[in-house]
Design a protein around this motif. Structure first.
Motif, PDB file in Angstrom:
ATOM      1  N   ARG A  50       0.814  -1.209   0.000  1.00 12.38           N
ATOM      2  CA  ARG A  50       0.000   0.000   0.000  1.00 12.38           C
ATOM      3  C   ARG A  50       0.855   1.270   0.000  1.00 12.38           C
ATOM      4  O   ARG A  50       1.935   1.299   0.588  1.00 12.38           O
ATOM      5  CB  ARG A  50      -0.949   0.014   1.202  1.00 12.38           C
ATOM      6  N   SER A  52       0.363   5.637   0.416  1.00 10.54           N
ATOM      7  CA  SER A  52      -0.515   6.722   0.833  1.00 10.54           C
ATOM      8  C   SER A  52       0.091   8.071   0.464  1.00 10.54           C
ATOM      9  O   SER A  52       1.286   8.294   0.671  1.00 10.54           O
ATOM     10  CB  SER A  52      -0.746   6.657   2.347  1.00 10.54           C
ATOM     11  N   TYR A  70      -5.012   6.698  -1.252  1.00  9.61           N
ATOM     12  CA  TYR A  70      -4.475   5.487  -0.640  1.00  9.61           C
ATOM     13  C   TYR A  70      -4.704   4.324  -1.593  1.00  9.61           C
ATOM     14  O   TYR A  70      -5.839   4.070  -2.010  1.00  9.61           O
ATOM     15  CB  TYR A  70      -5.180   5.257   0.696  1.00  9.61           C
ATOM     16  N   ASP A  72      -3.745   0.134  -2.894  1.00  7.14           N
ATOM     17  CA  ASP A  72      -3.247  -1.202  -2.574  1.00  7.14           C
ATOM     18  C   ASP A  72      -2.939  -1.912  -3.888  1.00  7.14           C
ATOM     19  O   ASP A  72      -3.839  -2.242  -4.658  1.00  7.14           O
ATOM     20  CB  ASP A  72      -4.276  -2.001  -1.778  1.00  7.14           C
ATOM     21  N   LYS A 102     -12.460   4.897   4.963  1.00 10.35           N
ATOM     22  CA  LYS A 102     -12.777   3.790   5.861  1.00 10.35           C
ATOM     23  C   LYS A 102     -13.872   4.211   6.826  1.00 10.35           C
ATOM     24  O   LYS A 102     -13.799   5.276   7.449  1.00 10.35           O
ATOM     25  CB  LYS A 102     -11.533   3.343   6.629  1.00 10.35           C
ATOM     26  N   SER A 112      -4.833   0.619  11.208  1.00  2.77           N
ATOM     27  CA  SER A 112      -4.096   0.236  10.010  1.00  2.77           C
ATOM     28  C   SER A 112      -3.473  -1.149  10.204  1.00  2.77           C
ATOM     29  O   SER A 112      -2.955  -1.459  11.288  1.00  2.77           O
ATOM     30  CB  SER A 112      -2.988   1.254   9.719  1.00  2.77           C
ATOM     31  N   SER A 114      -0.733  -2.083   9.282  1.00  3.60           N
ATOM     32  CA  SER A 114       0.694  -1.907   9.559  1.00  3.60           C
ATOM     33  C   SER A 114       0.965  -1.605  11.028  1.00  3.60           C
ATOM     34  O   SER A 114       2.117  -1.628  11.473  1.00  3.60           O
ATOM     35  CB  SER A 114       1.260  -0.775   8.699  1.00  3.60           C
ATOM     36  N   LYS A 115      -0.092  -1.342  11.810  1.00  2.00           N
ATOM     37  CA  LYS A 115       0.058  -1.027  13.226  1.00  2.00           C
ATOM     38  C   LYS A 115      -0.704  -1.988  14.138  1.00  2.00           C
ATOM     39  O   LYS A 115      -0.620  -1.884  15.359  1.00  2.00           O
ATOM     40  CB  LYS A 115      -0.425   0.405  13.497  1.00  2.00           C
ATOM     41  N   TYR A 116      -1.446  -2.919  13.539  1.00  2.00           N
ATOM     42  CA  TYR A 116      -2.271  -3.842  14.313  1.00  2.00           C
ATOM     43  C   TYR A 116      -1.384  -4.824  15.075  1.00  2.00           C
ATOM     44  O   TYR A 116      -0.384  -5.323  14.541  1.00  2.00           O
ATOM     45  CB  TYR A 116      -3.218  -4.580  13.374  1.00  2.00           C
ATOM     46  N   THR A 142     -12.582  -3.914   2.829  1.00  4.62           N
ATOM     47  CA  THR A 142     -11.731  -3.335   3.873  1.00  4.62           C
ATOM     48  C   THR A 142     -12.444  -2.256   4.664  1.00  4.62           C
ATOM     49  O   THR A 142     -11.848  -1.275   5.081  1.00  4.62           O
ATOM     50  CB  THR A 142     -10.415  -2.767   3.287  1.00  4.62           C
TER      51      THR A 142
END
Length: 357
Positions: A50, A52, A70, A72, A102, A112, A114-116, A142
């Protein structure tokens, strides 16, 4: 020195209008049972790639106007554009956002990937918030949609507001597509933040979806107009995201046609910052529940009811700011249905690496 300062100032000015970030995630997945594959799963895959683009078009006395694009690239063949919105915020109490974005109704869907802290999102969000391939309404988008949203906060503190709201109107049928009926989804979320790290929320979303052409329409037991099938969602939860620990839990229920579904999860973990700038390690556990037809399950109608339970543990390591690796194990238990190998239990392991820029 003066020339260097001018270049730094010019670069900072440029980043105000245009900032490029993103991440790539690759994973290895192993599972001993699957719906379609009786021999299980063992595969490497590129899960997400992804990019952004964000920036402030205006920032001054009249407020702020910002935007986001954004993309993907893993979904490029179908729906590469995830977000494309613009937002005007004249004050902290009010803002309006328009475009594709979202849906912020649930806590977990707002995080996100990437932060989960875990590898896979909960059953509840994937099945009832349009986050996964098994969404009850048949939309794997999503948790994104097109429309507009009002948002803001009151009772401001440093870095957060105690009372917050989100109210929006959406097409209701996902990414990069026009609405296929005249009805719109309407959602609202009320959030209370007693501190910067802790939040409680209640939310509701009213919708009507077009199920024309659905081969499994009978599963929803809908006898009305197939172009306007009820798809209502409601729930609530809490979220604690601190420097040394995290905890989160939500309950989500939904009415899809005449099908009543519900899901819930609780997850928590601990973060450890290593000495001498060696990064951070975290570990957590999650208990996950979903019932597709919980009305029948309540009456013990074992012919139709299907319940999924999942118990997961995950460990992660971030050695540097722009890289993280996660290892997760899950034990899945299916009640009143089984995996393709006719077993009610399944074991899964996932190893995922994320590179950020």
């Amino acid at each position: 020195l003066a020339k260097t300062e001018k270049k730094v100032a010019a670069w900072s000015k440029f980043q105000q209008y245009f900032k490029l970030t993103g991440f790539i995630q690759g994973q290895y997945e192993w599972h001993d049972g699957d719906r379609e594959n009786t021999t299980g799963v063992s595969t490497f895959s590129l899960r997400r790639a992804r990019m952004s683009i964000t920036g402030d078009l205006y920032k001054g006395k009249a407020g702020k106007i910002d935007y986001r694009f954004y993309f993907d690239f893993v979904r490029a063949a179908k729906n590469p554009i995830l977000d494309m919105w613009i937002k005007y915020q004249p004050c902290k109490e009010f803002a309006v956002q328009f475009g594709q974005f979202k849906n912020p109704v649930t806590f977990e869907a707002s995080i996100s990937p990437s932060k989960y802290d875990f590898v896979d999102f909960s059953y509840a969000v994937c099945n009832l918030a349009k986050m996964g391939a098994n969404d009850v309404a048949g939309l794997n988008v999503t948790a994104r949609d097109a429309g507009f949203m009002f948002l803001g906060g009151f009772l401001h503190r440093e870095g957060y507001s105690i009372i917050n709201y989100h109210i929006g109107v959406l097409n209701g049928n996902g990414l990069n597509t026009k609405d296929n009926n005249k009805s719109k989804d309407i959602f609202g979320r009320f959030t209370l933040k007693p501190s910067k790290d802790l939040a409680f929320a209640l939310y509701y979303q009213w919708g009507e979806a077009n199920f024309t052409g659905y081969s499994n329409l009978a599963d929803y037991r809908w006898t009305g107009n197939v172009e306007y099938v009820d798809t209502h969602r409601w729930g609530g939860g809490f979220n604690y995201d601190g420097k040394k620990a995290f905890a989160r839990g939500e309950y989500i229920a939904g009415l899809t046609g005449s099908l009543i579904s519900e899901g819930a999860y609780v997850e928590a973990g601990k973060r450890f910052n290593l000495a001498e700038n060696r990064g951070m390690i975290w570990a957590g556990g999650m208990v996950d529940y979903f019932c597709r037809n919980c009305f029948d399950y309540t009456k013990r109608d074992t012919k139709n009811a299907a319940v999924d339970m999942r118990y997961s543990v995950c460990v992660g390591y971030t050695p540097v700011k722009y890289f993280r690796v996660q290892l997760a194990y899950s034990l899945e238990h299916r009640i009143n249905h089984t995996f393709a190998n006719n077993r009610p239990f399944g074991n899964g392991i996932k190893l995922m690496a994320t590179g950020l820029f």
